[in-house]
Design an enzyme around this catalytic site. Structure first.
Site, mmCIF file in Angstrom:
data_model
loop_
_atom_site.group_PDB
_atom_site.id
_atom_site.type_symbol
_atom_site.label_atom_id
_atom_site.label_comp_id
_atom_site.label_asym_id
_atom_site.label_seq_id
_atom_site.Cartn_x
_atom_site.Cartn_y
_atom_site.Cartn_z
ATOM 1 N N ASP A 80 0.470 19.657 -20.852
ATOM 2 C CA ASP A 80 -0.155 18.482 -20.834
ATOM 3 C C ASP A 80 0.526 17.711 -21.782
ATOM 4 O OD1 ASP A 80 -2.010 16.419 -21.491
ATOM 5 O OD2 ASP A 80 -3.887 17.750 -21.360
ATOM 6 N N TYR B 21 0.812 -1.304 -0.018
ATOM 7 C CA TYR B 21 -0.129 0.011 0.087
ATOM 8 C C TYR B 21 0.618 1.119 -0.075
ATOM 9 C CZ TYR B 21 -3.798 3.462 1.302
ATOM 10 O OH TYR B 21 -4.524 4.232 1.480
ATOM 11 N N PHE C 237 -21.488 14.827 -24.081
ATOM 12 C CA PHE C 237 -21.283 14.149 -25.208
ATOM 13 C C PHE C 237 -20.864 12.435 -24.660
ATOM 14 C CE2 PHE C 237 -16.594 13.494 -24.437
ATOM 15 C CZ PHE C 237 -16.439 14.677 -23.602
ATOM 16 N N PHE D 229 -9.080 21.128 -23.882
ATOM 17 C CA PHE D 229 -9.550 19.688 -23.914
ATOM 18 C C PHE D 229 -10.677 19.530 -23.007
ATOM 19 C CE2 PHE D 229 -9.707 15.259 -22.769
ATOM 20 C CZ PHE D 229 -9.815 14.669 -24.093
ATOM 21 N N THR D 230 -11.538 18.569 -23.555
ATOM 22 C CA THR D 230 -12.982 18.777 -22.715
ATOM 23 C C THR D 230 -12.827 18.634 -21.207
ATOM 24 O OG1 THR D 230 -12.984 16.131 -23.171
ATOM 25 C CG2 THR D 230 -14.231 17.683 -24.693
ATOM 26 N N LYS E 91 -2.636 7.445 -22.742
ATOM 27 C CA LYS E 91 -2.051 7.715 -24.040
ATOM 28 C C LYS E 91 -0.414 7.459 -24.048
ATOM 29 C CE LYS E 91 -6.030 10.543 -24.971
ATOM 30 N NZ LYS E 91 -6.372 10.284 -26.378
ATOM 31 N N ARG F 236 -15.927 15.107 -32.525
ATOM 32 C CA ARG F 236 -15.087 16.279 -31.690
ATOM 33 C C ARG F 236 -15.634 17.583 -32.420
ATOM 34 N NH1 ARG F 236 -12.926 14.296 -27.102
ATOM 35 N NH2 ARG F 236 -15.047 14.500 -26.747
#
Ligand SMILES: Cc1ncc(COP(=O)(O)O)c(C=O)c1O
Length: 480
Positions: A221, A80, A453, A132-133, A264, A387
């Site tokens: 990012d 942990y 969306f 970005f969303t 990603k 998009r």
């Protein structure tokens, strides 16, 4: 990067890997595809994967993992607290970005949550090349406002500009000289919503200069950094003779914070934040146990953390990071040659169809990119992602902002599809283009207030979908 010429003269991307684990696919008949998309409220997020032939929704968490990643998963340390797995991942991130501190998060948006909760204040603005969303949702949830400073050329759908993701630094300077607080400036590598378009090293450097002038924090990012690195290597002179690792350091040395979705970057499932400054690290760290989990796992499984560590290492291999962009370029070029309006130059992440032009008879209020996503599924069992305006958030006064671009993204998860599958997708999209007059619009039946969306359900504005399926059957006979 390995360059292999074909004796035939054909210019084909060649896979520098072999496939050793496979997953069976099914392709439903068009009549069943019609039923499936309607049952999913014409929202490709709501389709069952079992009903999908080519899943081009996203690259997020669905890139193929390497044998080395799988092997590393077996060495995970389940403790942990204080696990050796954490040490390995933190060391890998430190080695990559040259930043001393690392906080694990369960995915990219969790990093955005921590950054926004800690830094964004009501009335503040966060300048960025493009939103970005999930980034925008977190910033606005904390009372901030996103200001997009993408250069005008970045929004041109067809272009030869190598770095459409670049930020307008004059605009950034004017904004910084204003009186609204700026908690941080954000650069998004491989700018997702304008078609996976890269940012140049020169631009990151220019943004850094403005940040230094005004004492601003620069956040990168890096979720789509792998594609961006490939483009830096092949499109920016300064990077041509550098190794990928050296390019990463040229970029990261200019930044204060780098966060990423490891769904990603690193081809596994997780995320994290690398931080240069100890005081900032201490401030952000306090939110990790609150939202994520203990500091040495941050909501991730330790197995995934091991896979991320190896995946980050593999990001330094040009054979690995060139595969996605080269397959995407193949698909974009083939579709362009068939007259289909595509976003150019080809970027990373996926092939992006310009739905505004593809369906120029469908008004933006009827969600052309969403309609195209439904139509591509009917035409080929191919699941893409809208998009465009559907991915925008309604304003508090109920008005609906129309998106700058209406894109259908056909994502190319890395090392997942074969070239014949990509050719199949080209064939079905090209057929649809020839029959585009049959495609109509969509309207919301159920519209969630946040990130609509994901769960929203829509209906067709006429019986265009039945007509499209009938035309498919007439043209393709008994073919699936
Ligand atoms: C540029 C960018 N930032 C952040 C995120 C959010 O990452 P995650 O899906 O891991 O929460 C994504 C995901 O697609 C992304 O593309």
């Amino acid at each position: 990067m390995t360059s292999v010429k074909f004796h035939s003269g054909e210019d084909l991307p060649l896979e520098m890997h072999k496939v050793r684990i496979v997953q069976k696919l099914t392709l439903l008949p068009v009549e069943d595809r019609l039923k499936a998309v309607q049952a999913a409220g014409n929202n490709t997020f709501l389709l069952r994967n079992a009903d999908v032939f080519m899943d081009m929704l996203t690259d997020s968490g669905v890139n193929a993992m390497s044998d080395r990643q799988q092997a590393a998963m077996l060495t995970a340390d389940d403790a942990y607290a204080g696990s050796a797995t954490y040490e390995r991942l933190a060391e890998r991130v430190r080695g990559l970005f040259g930043m001393d501190y690392f906080l694990p998060t369960h995915q990219g948006r969790a990093a955005e949550n921590i950054l926004s909760e800690s830094l964004v204040t009501p009335g503040s603005i966060v300048p960025m090349n493009y939103h970005f969303t999930t980034t925008k949702a977190h910033i606005t949830r904390n009372g901030g406002e996103v200001v997009e400073l993408i250069r005008e050329e970045g929004l041109e759908t067809t272009s030869a500009l190598p770095f459409k993701g670049d930020m307008d630094t004059d605009a950034l300077r004017s904004l910084a000289a204003g009186d609204r607080p700026i908690p941080f400036v954000r650069i998004e590598a491989g700018t997702n919503l304008i078609g996976g378009q890269p940012v140049s090293l020169a631009n990151v450097r220019a943004v850094r200069e403005v940040c230094d002038e005004f004492g601003l924090l620069l956040v990168l990012d890096a979720s789509l950094l792998a594609d961006n690195l490939y483009f830096l290597k092949v499109r920016e002179d300064e990077c041509a003779d550098l190794s990928v690792g050296e390019i990463v350091r040229r970029v990261s040395d200019l930044c204060d914070v780098i966060y990423f979705s490891a769904r990603k970057l690193g081809c596994a499932r997780g995320g994290g934040i690398a931080i240069r400054d100890q005081a900032l690290h201490d401030r952000l760290r306090s939110l990790v146990p609150l939202f994520e989990g203990f500091l040495t796992y941050g909501g991730m499984s330790v197995r995934e953390m091991e896979a991320i560590a190896v995946g980050l290492d593999e990001t330094l291999d040009m054979d690995m990071i060139s595969q996605g962009p080269q397959f995407i370029a193949f698909m974009v070029n083939e579709l362009t040659a068939r007259g289909v309006p595509m976003i150019t130059p080809p970027g990373g992440l996926g092939a992006h169809v310009n739905a505004m032009e593809f369906l120029d008879h469908v008004p933006q209020q009827a969600y052309p990119a969403g309609a195209l996503a439904a139509a591509v599924y009917i035409a080929g069992g191919i699941r893409g992602m809208e998009r465009g305006t559907m991915s925008e958030q309604r304003k508090p006064d109920g008005t609906e902002p129309l998106s700058d671009m209406e894109l259908l993204r056909l994502a190319m998860p890395r090392r997942v599809f074969t070239l014949s599958q990509v050719k199949y997708a080209v064939d079905r999209v090209a057929w649809l283009y020839e029959n585009r007059h049959l495609v109509g619009g969509l309207e919301f039946i159920e519209e969630p207030p946040v990130l609509r969306f994901f769960y929203g359900r829509l209906g067709a504005t006429s019986d265009w979908q039945e007509k499209l399926a009938a035309k498919f059957r007439a043209d393709f006979g008994d073919s699936l």
